[in-house]
Design an enzyme around this catalytic site. Structure first.
Site, PDB file in Angstrom:
ATOM      1  N   ASP A   1      99.477  11.785  15.848  1.00 45.55           N
ATOM      2  CA  ASP A   1     100.889  11.414  15.755  1.00 45.55           C
ATOM      3  C   ASP A   1     100.948  10.023  15.127  1.00 45.55           C
ATOM      4  OD1 ASP A   1     103.457  10.497  16.089  1.00 45.55           O
ATOM      5  OD2 ASP A   1     103.716  11.374  18.076  1.00 45.55           O
TER       6      ASP A   1
ATOM      7  N   PHE B   1     103.846   9.058  23.695  1.00 43.23           N
ATOM      8  CA  PHE B   1     105.226   9.418  23.335  1.00 43.23           C
ATOM      9  C   PHE B   1     105.220  10.263  22.073  1.00 43.23           C
ATOM     10  CE2 PHE B   1     109.314   8.931  21.237  1.00 43.23           C
ATOM     11  CZ  PHE B   1     110.181   9.196  22.284  1.00 43.23           C
TER      12      PHE B   1
ATOM     13  N   LYS C   1     109.141   7.713  11.015  1.00 43.95           N
ATOM     14  CA  LYS C   1     109.831   6.407  11.018  1.00 43.95           C
ATOM     15  C   LYS C   1     109.899   5.672   9.669  1.00 43.95           C
ATOM     16  CE  LYS C   1     109.976   5.396  15.879  1.00 43.95           C
ATOM     17  NZ  LYS C   1     109.181   6.286  16.735  1.00 43.95           N
TER      18      LYS C   1
HETATM   19  C1  LIG Z   1     109.444   7.531  17.418  1.00 46.27           C
HETATM   20  C2  LIG Z   1     108.290   8.397  17.688  1.00 46.27           C
HETATM   21  C3  LIG Z   1     108.421   9.795  17.779  1.00 46.27           C
HETATM   22  C4  LIG Z   1     109.765  10.500  17.714  1.00 46.27           C
HETATM   23  O1  LIG Z   1     110.374  10.345  16.484  1.00 46.27           O
HETATM   24  P1  LIG Z   1     111.942  10.743  16.329  1.00 46.27           P
HETATM   25  O2  LIG Z   1     112.199  10.552  14.871  1.00 46.27           O
HETATM   26  O3  LIG Z   1     112.702   9.819  17.220  1.00 46.27           O
HETATM   27  O4  LIG Z   1     112.067  12.157  16.764  1.00 46.27           O
HETATM   28  C5  LIG Z   1     107.283  10.543  17.950  1.00 46.27           C
HETATM   29  N1  LIG Z   1     106.079   9.976  18.046  1.00 46.27           N
HETATM   30  C6  LIG Z   1     105.908   8.632  17.973  1.00 46.27           C
HETATM   31  C7  LIG Z   1     104.537   8.056  18.055  1.00 46.27           C
HETATM   32  C8  LIG Z   1     107.012   7.808  17.814  1.00 46.27           C
HETATM   33  O5  LIG Z   1     106.841   6.472  17.777  1.00 46.27           O
END
Ligand SMILES: *Cc1c(COP(=O)(O)O)cnc(C)c1O
Length: 395
Positions: A213, A129, A242
């Protein structure tokens, strides 16, 4: 009738205030928050340090744009580099969300491919994701997020997570690999050390980019500043968001200098990114994590929570690192989430049988004991065979 888009499935509760790991709704009912706004409110709610940094900054200056120097942005970048990746990821770009941070890394990868005559293709993973913008959703390996949004952005190859052979086959025709050290939305699945180190080695040998990420795993969530530290890998760039602002919307990319230089003046930008308010939040979060020893707390409380969870009825596996944990159930997770909510514990389900627990990094032993009491009560009801309520022995 609501005037909002109906794109979220919301639970019908509205919280009015919060303190530490606790939230209070309109009726005065209290909830123990083991979701932290989806791994965001890392200092808990209303942390006095974050509150005073924000009120102080808000009373002086909120926003000026990146047409001018922003001292709070410089300070936040210096602190991020010093804590997370000194001597490696020396440059920081601030934006407003995780998706945007990943967009920036993907644009750097495109420029890198262009400069080095490599394919403008990035290897990504099934079940991963990376966000909901068109590029990041295209990089996301979960088909339900793609429905009805075609044509998706080209330039991604999907490999199997934790399958080095599959990843190396895709990397051959890519300029970079983008990977979560622990797949979060995919069910809290940690990469194996062998897998992540294998990707690092292959990138090194082929002059390709290792892009991590760390939007969910970064800034203390796993008990280290970056999950990369658990694996001993040296990425070319990481994305953060986050937990970075403790609840204030802010994202960042940290990159090696030679990579950051690919985005020269005018090549990329965002109006709000790194404004004084957001950067005051980042600074306060980083300082608080250091001064209150929250990495140590995340490790110790993560261990404690993991042990307690492992002893519950109806649990077949506990996985994750630090305070990013998942509980694999023998039964359905949805019902357990609803019943926990009724009894005042906030958690969510990341797969039909998988609960996610990502409490604030300030969580205490007492908070954990209370959360476990609630969860145990719910699980005992749902799996009567395995709890203490065995049939009475009449002998
Ligand atoms: C939450 C998340 C995203 C997206 O972040 P947003 O602030 O909602 O755009 C991307 N990568 C990972 C691993 C995430 O947990």
């Amino acid at each position: 009738m609501s005037n909002l888009f109906a794109n979220y499935n919301r639970i019908s509760v509205a919280f009015e205030s919060g303190l530490g790991c606790w939230l209070t709704d309109k009726s005065g009912k209290r909830y123990l928050d083991f979701l932290a706004g989806i791994a965001v409110t890392s200092l808990g709610h209303s942390h006095p340090r974050l509150v005073s940094a924000l009120t102080e900054q808000a009373s002086r200056l909120l926003h000026v744009s990146n047409l001018y120097e922003i001292s709070q942005q410089e300070a936040a970048a210096t602190s991020l580099v010093a804590n997370c990746a000194p001597g490696l990821l020396d440059k920081v770009f601030f934006c407003n969300s995780g998706a945007e941070a990943n967009e920036c890394m993907l644009k750097m990868a495109r420029r890198y491919a262009h400069e080095n005559e490599l394919p403008p293709v990035v290897t990504v993973f099934h079940n991963g994701f990376h966000g909901r913008t068109l590029a990041t959703v295209s990089a996301t390996g979960t088909p339900k997020y793609h429905e009805g949004f075609s044509p998706l952005m080209p330039g991604f190859l999907f490999a199997d997570f934790n399958d080095l052979e599959s990843a190396l086959a895709c990397l051959e025709s890519s300029c970079a690999v983008l990977v979560e050290p622990i797949q979060g939305e995919g069910g809290v699945l940690p990469a194996t050390v062998e897998f992540l180190q294998g990707l690092e080695r292959a990138c090194q040998e082929q002059n390709k980019l290792l892009l991590l990420d760390e939007v969910q795993t970064g800034i203390g969530r796993t008990g280290e500043w970056l999950a990369a530290h658990h694996y001993g890998v040296r990425p070319h760039a990481v994305s953060l968001a986050k937990g970075l602002g403790g609840g204030v919307p802010v994202g960042a990319v940290m990159a090696r200098t030679e990579l950051a230089e690919l985005l020269g003046p005018g090549s990329h930008g965002t109006t709000f990114g790194g404004n004084p308010l957001a950067c005051a939040a980042v600074l306060a979060v980083l300082e608080t994590i250091s001064e209150e020893a929250l990495l140590e707390n995340a490790r110790a409380m993560g261990q404690y929570l993991r042990e307690k969870l492992s002893g519950l009825p109806g649990v077949s596996e506990v996985r994750g690192v630090g305070l990013m944990l998942a509980v694999v159930l023998e039964g359905e997770a949805g019902e357990v989430v609803s019943e926990c909510f009724e009894r005042g514990l906030l958690i969510n389900a990341v797969r039909p049988q998988v609960l996610r627990l990502v409490p604030p990094l300030v969580v205490s032993r007492d908070d954990i004991d209370q959360a476990i009491d609630i969860l145990e009560g719910v699980l005992c009801r749902n799996s009567p065979k395995k709890n203490g309520a065995k049939p009475l022995s009449l002998t």
